[in-house]
Design an enzyme around this catalytic site. Structure first.
Site, short mmCIF file in Angstrom:
data_model
loop_
_atom_site.label_atom_id
_atom_site.label_comp_id
_atom_site.label_asym_id
_atom_site.label_seq_id
_atom_site.Cartn_x
_atom_site.Cartn_y
_atom_site.Cartn_z
N ASP A 87 0.88 -1.16 0.00
CA ASP A 87 0.00 0.00 0.00
C ASP A 87 0.92 1.21 0.00
OD1 ASP A 87 -2.02 1.77 0.27
OD2 ASP A 87 -2.57 1.21 2.32
N CYS A 276 -10.43 -23.83 16.17
CA CYS A 276 -9.14 -23.64 15.50
C CYS A 276 -8.05 -24.24 16.38
CB CYS A 276 -8.90 -22.16 15.20
SG CYS A 276 -8.29 -21.19 16.59
ZN LIG Z 1 -10.12 -20.04 17.42
#
Ligand SMILES: [Zn+2]
Length: 531
Positions: A87, A276
């Site tokens: 950017d 996760c």
């Molecule tokens: Zn997680």
């Protein structure tokens, strides 16, 4: 061509973007890397989290590390061998009121560090600004964009042309048209960050759609600063292909835990709604015992896993042709998101034009929000613009939708078919159409055409949906030229609305009209007489 589209749904697409380092699949999320304060190493972003691309800020690189990234090359400097986007740092330069770097220097610096995707130094419009100021940012960005083509020396870098204008849609239109004439490989919508921070996703829809409708549709579109997974499906459905997210790290710093439906404060959670690799092995209580630094790393990693999982779900939804369903589901995460999805009605014609209509799976219709989906818009348009009723048909027999699909296989229709069969001569003159949600009028000869039988609808219908169907019925009768209208009415499901419009339009067009309740046994005999 550096961008190739493989699959489409709504304005979303799964594509391949060829960069000089490697080919990447879109929609693609670029986690933001700030080499000065980075909780997760770039190398791990690729190897552990599977991110194929990163974005970093050319202005910050130059300010903190000067020539080091030039000497090593950006990939070696960051120790990351995949795709890197830079950017220009326009936003930082503006917020710090710092103009120590020129547009030319920003271009030259990005070329000399050997980035893959680079951004010109634009002038972000921002959110709470006047239209006069906004216009200035549009003009200045355009001026710099034109000058850029005289400065750049490298053809192997993909250059990003940002569209400005903020909430001023006439300026976004002008900016997109003018930028679109310049041969950038990627376009971007500049600085919608504040719009998103203020939860004005409805304004964001206007901004993205205005840019999209005025830019070359075959080029990828980057949405700057769209870092929260709960709005990924909205942006992707509107045709944004690339995103960058600093949010995973910023949220982590503030002890905020992302989910695909919103954000939690870590201290308020008793259970992790996530499996996760990080959340599976710990509890909120255990994480409260970590040091702030450890907690930040934990949250950054979890946030990235959530972003990546949502992106994969969206890609699968695109492949399955079920992105609308996914979007509607996500839209219930927050009223502001649902408000944004409702705004799609304004753009339904454009979305229909660019969206595939025939899919592998049927569609789910939940509420009037779904009336904007391309399949519904497409059927209405087809009927309006292309459909011609059977030539000899003089009597329109309208029958309500049935639970059995296709409708002509239902018990209700079979009863009527028997009646018609008894009088072959008259049969020629009667044309059966169903009135059904969400498609409106379904002529019997079309009721097996996708998706007129391949859908599931929630009953009872909401008021707006009933009104939509009634409108479709009225328009259909008005333009088709029958002499007689017979209505099988279902007072329970349709509230008398269909009866009212049929009566009204028949009177206006001077057509014979009769109605029968489908619930009454005597109706069949009356219908026979009415033929
Ligand atoms: Zn997680």
């Amino acid at each position: 061509m550096s961008f190739e589209v493989r699959e489409k749904d709504l304005l979303a697409r799964i594509g391949r973007l060829q960069t000089k380092t490697r080919k990447v699949e879109t929609p693609l999320l670029f986690p933001v890397i700030n080499p000065a304060i980075q909780p997760i190493l770039p190398k791990d972003m690729g190897e552990t989290f599977g991110f194929e691309a990163l974005i970093t800020n050319a202005y910050i690189l130059k300010k903190h590390f000067q020539n080091e990234p030039i000497k090593k090359g950006l990939h070696r400097f960051l120790d990351y061998d995949r795709v890197i986007m830079t950017d220009s740092g326009a936003y930082q330069i503006l917020t710090h009121g710092n103009v120590e770097i020129s547009p030319r220097e920003v271009v030259e610096y990005q070329e000399s560090i050997d980035t893959d995707i680079a951004t010109i130094l634009d002038w972000p419009t921002g959110w709470k600004v006047t239209s006069v100021y906004a216009e200035k940012t549009v003009n200045e960005t355009l001026k710099r964009a034109k000058q850029f083509f005289e400065i750049k020396t490298r053809e192997d870098i993909l250059w990003v042309g940002p569209v400005q204008g903020g909430k001023y849609l006439d300026l976004v239109t002008e900016s997109a048209r003018e930028m679109g004439r310049l041969p950038f490989q990627v376009y971007a919508l500049g600085s919608p960050t504040e719009v998103m921070e203020n939860y004005r996703f409805d304004v964001l829809v206007d901004m993205i759609m205005t840019a999209k409708m005025n830019l070359p549709i075959d080029k990828p579109l980057h949405l700057f600063g769209a870092g929260h997974p709960f709005m990924f499906s909205l942006a992707i459905a509107l045709g944004c292909d690339l995103f960058d997210s600093a949010a995973y790290a910023i949220y982590a710093r503030e002890n905020r835990y992302m989910t695909e439906n919103g954000t939690h404060r870590l201290g308020e959670l008793d259970y992790f709604p996530c499996t996760c690799p990080r959340c599976a092995r710990t509890t909120p209580k255990q994480t409260s015992e970590l040091t702030q630094k450890e907690r930040e790393t934990f949250l950054s990693e979890h946030n990235l896993y959530v972003c990546s999982a949502e992106l994969r779900r969206i890609k699968q939804a695109i492949k399955d042709g079920r992105l609308w369903e996914h979007l509607e589901m996500r839209s219930h995460s927050h009223p502001a998101l649902l408000q944004a999805v409702k705004k799609l009605r304004k753009y339904e014609q454009f979305i229909e034009k660019h969206s595939p209509i025939v899919k592998n799976s049927g569609l789910f219709f939940f509420s009037s929000v779904g009336l904007s989906r391309p399949e519904v818009v497409h059927h209405a348009k087809n009927l309006r613009e292309r459909y011609v009723k059977p030539k000899q048909a003089n009597t329109l027999l309208l029958i309500p939708q049935t639970l059995t699909k296709p409708f002509h296989k239902s018990r209700e229709y079979k009863q009527i078919a028997k009646l018609i069969d008894e009088d072959k001569e008259n049969f020629q003159k009667v044309h059966v159409c169903f009135y059904a949600a969400p498609f409106g009028v379904v002529p019997i000869e079309l009721d097996e055409v996708y998706p007129l039988s391949q859908h599931e609808t929630t009953l009872p219908l909401d008021k707006e949906t009933i009104e939509y169907v009634a409108n479709q019925v009225a328009n259909y009768i008005s333009r088709t030229g029958y002499g007689k209208i017979l209505l099988m009415e279902d007072p329970e499901d349709w509230n008398g609305t269909i009866l009212n419009v049929c009566r009204k339009v028949s009177k206006k067009k001077n057509l014979k009209f009769k109605s029968f309740s489908i619930k009454k046994a005597s109706s069949m005999e009356k219908l026979r007489l009415a033929f």
